[in-house]
Design an enzyme around this catalytic site. Structure first.
Site, PDB file in Angstrom:
ATOM      1  N   ARG A  65      -0.352  -7.490  -8.775  1.00  0.00           N
ATOM      2  CA  ARG A  65      -1.182  -7.329  -7.585  1.00  0.00           C
ATOM      3  C   ARG A  65      -2.669  -7.461  -7.907  1.00  0.00           C
ATOM      4  NH1 ARG A  65      -3.815  -6.845  -3.880  1.00  0.00           N
ATOM      5  NH2 ARG A  65      -3.747  -5.422  -2.093  1.00  0.00           N
ATOM      6  N   TYR A  81       1.185  -2.039  16.402  1.00  0.00           N
ATOM      7  CA  TYR A  81       0.140  -2.675  15.581  1.00  0.00           C
ATOM      8  C   TYR A  81      -0.571  -3.772  16.361  1.00  0.00           C
ATOM      9  CZ  TYR A  81       1.669  -0.127  11.468  1.00  0.00           C
ATOM     10  OH  TYR A  81       1.950   0.877  10.590  1.00  0.00           O
TER      11      TYR A  81
HETATM   12  O1  CP3 Z   1      10.770  -1.701   0.783  1.00  0.00           O
HETATM   13  C1  CP3 Z   1      10.369  -2.646   0.075  1.00  0.00           C
HETATM   14  O2  CP3 Z   1      10.191  -2.536  -1.159  1.00  0.00           O
HETATM   15  C2  CP3 Z   1      10.171  -3.999   0.729  1.00  0.00           C
HETATM   16  C3  CP3 Z   1       8.862  -4.307   1.142  1.00  0.00           C
HETATM   17  C4  CP3 Z   1       8.209  -3.629   2.335  1.00  0.00           C
HETATM   18  C5  CP3 Z   1       6.802  -3.483   2.430  1.00  0.00           C
HETATM   19  N1  CP3 Z   1       6.518  -3.003   3.671  1.00  0.00           N
HETATM   20  C6  CP3 Z   1       5.851  -3.835   1.362  1.00  0.00           C
HETATM   21  C7  CP3 Z   1       4.461  -3.372   1.430  1.00  0.00           C
HETATM   22  C8  CP3 Z   1       8.757  -3.143   3.533  1.00  0.00           C
HETATM   23  C9  CP3 Z   1      10.212  -2.984   3.926  1.00  0.00           C
HETATM   24  C10 CP3 Z   1       7.673  -2.759   4.370  1.00  0.00           C
HETATM   25  C11 CP3 Z   1       7.854  -2.248   5.749  1.00  0.00           C
HETATM   26  C12 CP3 Z   1       6.683  -1.839   6.539  1.00  0.00           C
HETATM   27  N2  CP3 Z   1       5.436  -2.367   6.510  1.00  0.00           N
HETATM   28  C13 CP3 Z   1       6.722  -0.853   7.540  1.00  0.00           C
HETATM   29  C14 CP3 Z   1       7.942  -0.087   7.999  1.00  0.00           C
HETATM   30  C15 CP3 Z   1       8.348   0.965   7.050  1.00  0.00           C
HETATM   31  C16 CP3 Z   1       7.362   2.046   6.851  1.00  0.00           C
HETATM   32  O3  CP3 Z   1       6.857   2.149   5.715  1.00  0.00           O
HETATM   33  O4  CP3 Z   1       7.119   2.804   7.782  1.00  0.00           O
HETATM   34  C17 CP3 Z   1       5.435  -0.746   8.093  1.00  0.00           C
HETATM   35  C18 CP3 Z   1       4.988   0.202   9.185  1.00  0.00           C
HETATM   36  C19 CP3 Z   1       4.622  -1.727   7.438  1.00  0.00           C
HETATM   37  C20 CP3 Z   1       3.204  -2.046   7.688  1.00  0.00           C
HETATM   38  C21 CP3 Z   1       2.389  -1.862   6.491  1.00  0.00           C
HETATM   39  N3  CP3 Z   1       2.351  -2.710   5.402  1.00  0.00           N
HETATM   40  C22 CP3 Z   1       1.498  -0.796   6.222  1.00  0.00           C
HETATM   41  C23 CP3 Z   1       1.236   0.378   7.165  1.00  0.00           C
HETATM   42  C24 CP3 Z   1       0.933  -1.037   4.970  1.00  0.00           C
HETATM   43  C25 CP3 Z   1      -0.149  -0.262   4.297  1.00  0.00           C
HETATM   44  C26 CP3 Z   1       0.303   1.077   3.909  1.00  0.00           C
HETATM   45  C27 CP3 Z   1       0.031   1.315   2.481  1.00  0.00           C
HETATM   46  O5  CP3 Z   1       0.908   1.924   1.867  1.00  0.00           O
HETATM   47  O6  CP3 Z   1      -1.049   0.918   2.000  1.00  0.00           O
HETATM   48  C28 CP3 Z   1       1.509  -2.222   4.452  1.00  0.00           C
HETATM   49  C29 CP3 Z   1       1.225  -2.811   3.128  1.00  0.00           C
HETATM   50  C30 CP3 Z   1       2.391  -2.925   2.203  1.00  0.00           C
HETATM   51  N4  CP3 Z   1       3.653  -3.337   2.551  1.00  0.00           N
HETATM   52  C31 CP3 Z   1       2.372  -2.682   0.792  1.00  0.00           C
HETATM   53  C32 CP3 Z   1       3.657  -2.963   0.316  1.00  0.00           C
HETATM   54  C33 CP3 Z   1       4.136  -2.907  -1.117  1.00  0.00           C
HETATM   55  C34 CP3 Z   1       1.133  -2.265  -0.034  1.00  0.00           C
HETATM   56  C35 CP3 Z   1       0.306  -3.484  -0.212  1.00  0.00           C
HETATM   57  C36 CP3 Z   1      -0.551  -3.506  -1.454  1.00  0.00           C
HETATM   58  O7  CP3 Z   1      -0.035  -3.799  -2.551  1.00  0.00           O
HETATM   59  O8  CP3 Z   1      -1.758  -3.310  -1.316  1.00  0.00           O
END
Ligand code: CP3
Length: 339
Positions: free
Chosen positions: A39, A150
């Site tokens: 990353r 969103y």
């Molecule tokens: O589960 C897994 O390993 C598969 C990948 C996955 C991600 N997001 C990767 C991710 C899955 C299944 C999701 C689902 C997701 N994304 C949801 C539903 C589940 C939940 O967690 O409630 C939602 C609401 C999102 C939207 C989203 N994406 C948010 C709110 C964020 C930021 C939150 C944070 O933790 O910073 C993301 C970014 C995100 N999605 C990351 C990852 C690994 C972090 C990104 C990074 O590396 O900077």
């Protein structure tokens, strides 16, 4: 070696199994140093849109732990970008949509979403991982209501004020948006099944922000519409703060219900009827001493029973969690035997 009928498929089909299969939401991600290393070189969106990188990240937790499934590395918000959202991931803030949807004209201007044409990366990632991994791969999408949150509010929120303003004040516009999203995410799930996903999960993370009446009026029919477009693999449904909604979830006609940690999994089974359940350890319990983690794992498995239970957390793994604690929990599940 690949199993003819993987444990996770049998449990998702509500069969009695020798031990629960296990995978964790967000099992790929920032708690893993190997994820952070990759990353540091690429943006999150670049990783999602590059099948080779996304496959590498999907496989990372599978090299460390004996999980029974991988979940394709992607994000629920990517289809929104294809439909016209200016989406950005801001470190520390999370996802932001610069042009939120607020009017009938905004909804009408959304572009149609064809997953194979507009967002091929998750399907290609599933194909690569299915070749390379010893365990099957799951697909996923965001549920229409959670996606609408969103799209309308434009960023994460506790109360989703703009979403609710539209829901109450412009119900026809809100319904039109949910319909568009339901068809888009349903098609996205089906494309992942066609690419080899052995199961798919619909994430309705924010449906718990609704009153039970509003859940039944808006979120539930929209998710049912999305799930009804999918065949050929079991379909899981997840929501956070699920307890007040449990009596109505069955109407979704999902194959399995993923529960958060605020509900007793045994009590939930009584409300849900004879259907597979997934969950439901508090992710923060992974900060407990190792013998306490093991005790909690056993308690959940015993409460869920031998039929149709998939062990998981009640929400995703967070960056603060120690990778060793994840190994302890997975080890305890894998050591269980119902015989
Ligand atoms: O589960 C897994 O390993 C598969 C990948 C996955 C991600 N997001 C990767 C991710 C899955 C299944 C999701 C689902 C997701 N994304 C949801 C539903 C589940 C939940 O967690 O409630 C939602 C609401 C999102 C939207 C989203 N994406 C948010 C709110 C964020 C930021 C939150 C944070 O933790 O910073 C993301 C970014 C995100 N999605 C990351 C990852 C690994 C972090 C990104 C990074 O590396 O900077």
């Amino acid at each position: 070696m690949k199993q003819a009928r993987p444990l996770i498929v049998r449990a998702l089909s509500n069969e009695t199994v020798e031990r629960p299969p296990v995978w964790f939401m967000r099992q790929a991600g920032r708690y893993l140093p190997e994820y952070r290393a990759l990353r540091a070189e690429h943006s999150f969106l670049t990783m999602c849109h590059s099948p080779e990188l996304a496959a590498e990240v999907t496989l990372q937790p599978l090299r460390r732990y004996p999980f029974d499934a991988g979940i394709v590395f992607s994000d629920i918000l990517l289809p929104l970008e294809c439909m016209g959202a200016e989406l950005e991931y801001v470190p520390g803030t999370g996802p932001i949509i610069r042009n939120p949807v607020r009017t009938a004209a905004d909804v009408a201007a959304l572009k149609p979403f064809d997953p194979l044409r507009d967002l091929p990366s998750p399907m290609e990632t599933i194909r690569i991982c299915t070749q390379e991994a010893d365990v099957p791969i799951l697909g996923f999408a965001g549920a229409p209501f959670t996606m609408a949150c969103y799209m309308i509010d434009g960023q994460g929120s506790r109360n989703w004020p703009e979403t609710k303003r539209m829901m109450f004040g412009q119900p026809k516009v809100f319904q039109a948006l949910l319909d568009r999203l339901a068809d888009a995410v349903g098609d996205h799930l089906q494309a992942q099944v066609d690419a080899g996903a052995v199961g798919v999960q619909l994430f309705d993370t924010w449906a718990g922000a609704l009153s039970p009446d509003d859940f039944r009026r808006w979120a539930l029919p929209a998710s049912r519409r999305a799930l009804a477009r999918v065949s050929g693999a079991p379909r899981m449904f997840f929501t956070k703060d699920s307890a007040p909604l449990l009596p109505w979830l069955k109407a979704l006609e999902a194959d399995a219900y993923a529960l958060d940690w605020r509900v007793d999994i045994g009590a939930a089974r009584k409300l849900l009827g004879d259907v597979a359940v997934q969950g439901n350890m508090d992710p923060m319990a992974l900060h407990a001493p190792h013998d306490e983690i093991r005790r909690r794992v056993r308690k959940i498995i015993a409460a869920a029973g031998p039929k149709g239970h998939i062990f998981n957390l009640g929400h995703g793994l967070t960056p603060d969690i120690d990778p060793q604690a994840v190994g302890v929990a997975v080890d305890e599940v894998c050591g269980w035997s119902w015989s």
